[in-house]
Enzyme design. Sequence first.
Site, PDB file in Angstrom:
ATOM      1  N   GLU A 281       0.912  -0.974  -0.152  1.00 49.10           N
ATOM      2  CA  GLU A 281      -0.496   0.131   0.008  1.00 49.10           C
ATOM      3  C   GLU A 281       0.908   1.433  -0.241  1.00 49.10           C
ATOM      4  O   GLU A 281       1.582   1.237   0.954  1.00 49.10           O
ATOM      5  CB  GLU A 281      -0.996   0.275   0.663  1.00 49.10           C
ATOM      6  CG  GLU A 281      -1.313   1.473   1.676  1.00 49.10           C
ATOM      7  CD  GLU A 281      -2.394   0.992   2.767  1.00 49.10           C
ATOM      8  OE1 GLU A 281      -3.629   1.867   3.183  1.00 49.10           O
ATOM      9  OE2 GLU A 281      -2.338   0.614   3.793  1.00 49.10           O
ATOM     10  N   LYS A 341      -9.250   1.577  -2.376  1.00 50.40           N
ATOM     11  CA  LYS A 341      -9.205   1.205  -1.291  1.00 50.40           C
ATOM     12  C   LYS A 341     -10.697   1.934  -1.027  1.00 50.40           C
ATOM     13  O   LYS A 341     -11.591   2.152  -0.744  1.00 50.40           O
ATOM     14  CB  LYS A 341      -8.643   1.991  -0.188  1.00 50.40           C
ATOM     15  CG  LYS A 341      -8.276   1.545   1.348  1.00 50.40           C
ATOM     16  CD  LYS A 341      -7.192   2.006   2.060  1.00 50.40           C
ATOM     17  CE  LYS A 341      -7.281   1.640   3.352  1.00 50.40           C
ATOM     18  NZ  LYS A 341      -6.249   1.810   4.334  1.00 50.40           N
ATOM     19  N   CYS A 392      -5.120  -2.284   2.427  1.00 50.38           N
ATOM     20  CA  CYS A 392      -4.760  -2.630   4.310  1.00 50.38           C
ATOM     21  C   CYS A 392      -6.016  -2.504   4.244  1.00 50.38           C
ATOM     22  O   CYS A 392      -6.465  -4.524   4.879  1.00 50.38           O
ATOM     23  CB  CYS A 392      -4.899  -0.962   4.797  1.00 50.38           C
ATOM     24  SG  CYS A 392      -4.444  -0.698   6.048  1.00 50.38           S
TER      25      CYS A 392
END
Length: 521
Positions: A281, A341, A392
């Site tokens: 990430e 994300k 994440c």
Amino acid sequence: MSGIALRRRREQAQRRRSIAGVLAAVGGGTALGLAAPPTGWGVLVWVALVPLLVYLRAEHRPRAFWLGTLAGMVYYAILLRWLLGFHPLTWLGIEWWPSLAIALGAWLFVSASQAWVIGLWASLVVRTRLSGLRRVLFAVGLWVGLHWLWGQGETAFPWGTLAQSLAGDLWAVQTVALGGAQLLVGLAVAVNALVAESWSTRRVGYAGLAALLAASVYLYGWWQLAQPLPAGEPLRMGVIQGNIAQARKWTPDGRRETVETYVRGYEELAAAGAQLVLTPETAFPFIWSRPTNPAAPLVPEIQSRRVPVLLSAFERRTDGQVATTLFALDGDARTISTFNKIHLVPFGEQIPLKALIGPLVRKLSPVQQEVFAGSLGQRLQTPVGLVAAGICFDSAFADGFRAQVAAGARLLVQSTNDAWYGPAMAPQHHALDALRAVETGRYLVRASNNGTSAVVDPLGRTTRITGWNVYAAFVEPVRLLEGMTLYALWGDWFVPLSAALALLGLIAGRSPAGRRGRRNF
């Protein structure tokens, strides 16, 4: 016996009961904490709630809430100790003591925000005054329902489920392919509740049911592990773990070091025969598509080596907001698809009560722009086909991966940066990866900035894992798989089913026939 002596004996008995209640709550919370990674004594999940459930049979509602909350607070304080890894934040311009206060405050606040759900569960279980199988059904449905509801919305933080603690138990975790993590959670709560009923009523039948339920879970897991993995198209997957210190990553020198590190890692993996490379990430901590791209040295390497990359950086919209993004680059270094994300970290990337605490939260983030979330309907098309992606915090939510697999994704990839936190976080995050792999019947490849990076097969077995706080670049064979697990097809079907069973138990317990039958259940 005089009235004074009698009153004194009652006070002493009440004091002993109070101490017993606290011990049951603290003991149960500690057992849950030890069951979770990195300690990983997952077998404790099957009995950790028993002392609290036994004690709560005779406890009134207000005290039940506080004892349940105490158990939850102990559990989450142990589980989330990695939040203390925020400290020190001196690299963000925050002095040492205020930084420590922020880390302690975050640790206690997040722990408390999760713990009260267990308190509410305990209170409602006591309030219904059910017994026997009705109590078991209600306890299971309520636990699953409350935690599922608390896992929805912007402030959702579904971290530390009972299934997460069982992810390392390869026989037990196979159950999630049938009904997701919530099914395994429900089975664990059911075993706890049945053992508690057996202990409280001295009836071995409940213990027998608990043993039968647990045995069914493990027999299914044993059978599933004995089956050969399905055949699929082979792929040599490359992973780079740059291990760039968080305090250095956002500086000009750190950005140059970052680019050099990932260019070197890409060269190593291309030479080793990788067919697709994954970065962590925000491996490149800047806007990827801007004209003066600091990562320009990587582009000619990709064009020369012709190995596609799933590269994480920031993407900016026309309104100035940014997203944490995976860019699928082909062998010409052209972006063919992106994935933003979905689940932003509460109080980090997205700010509840923005007007009140927004300025403080922004001070704790090196990213000063507003961050926007991606949609659940995103699809990441890559040179090797459709890939299910998570970034994440996305791996804490099963819905995103399930939706992408249902749409045809043949591989899961997880890109994360856990360098903000202490070392206990990495094995917990890895446990989530194992759950997602088994739920969907796919290989999962994880790239982390500082560790751990890993590859997990569709049965939850870790085939490759790196150390923590080390540089690593490796190639690991995986397979692009098709076919659907029951969970990939039907999703969280167990959540409404458990709610219906809980409601059925509640209605049966409230009816005249149910009240008469309590002696027999």
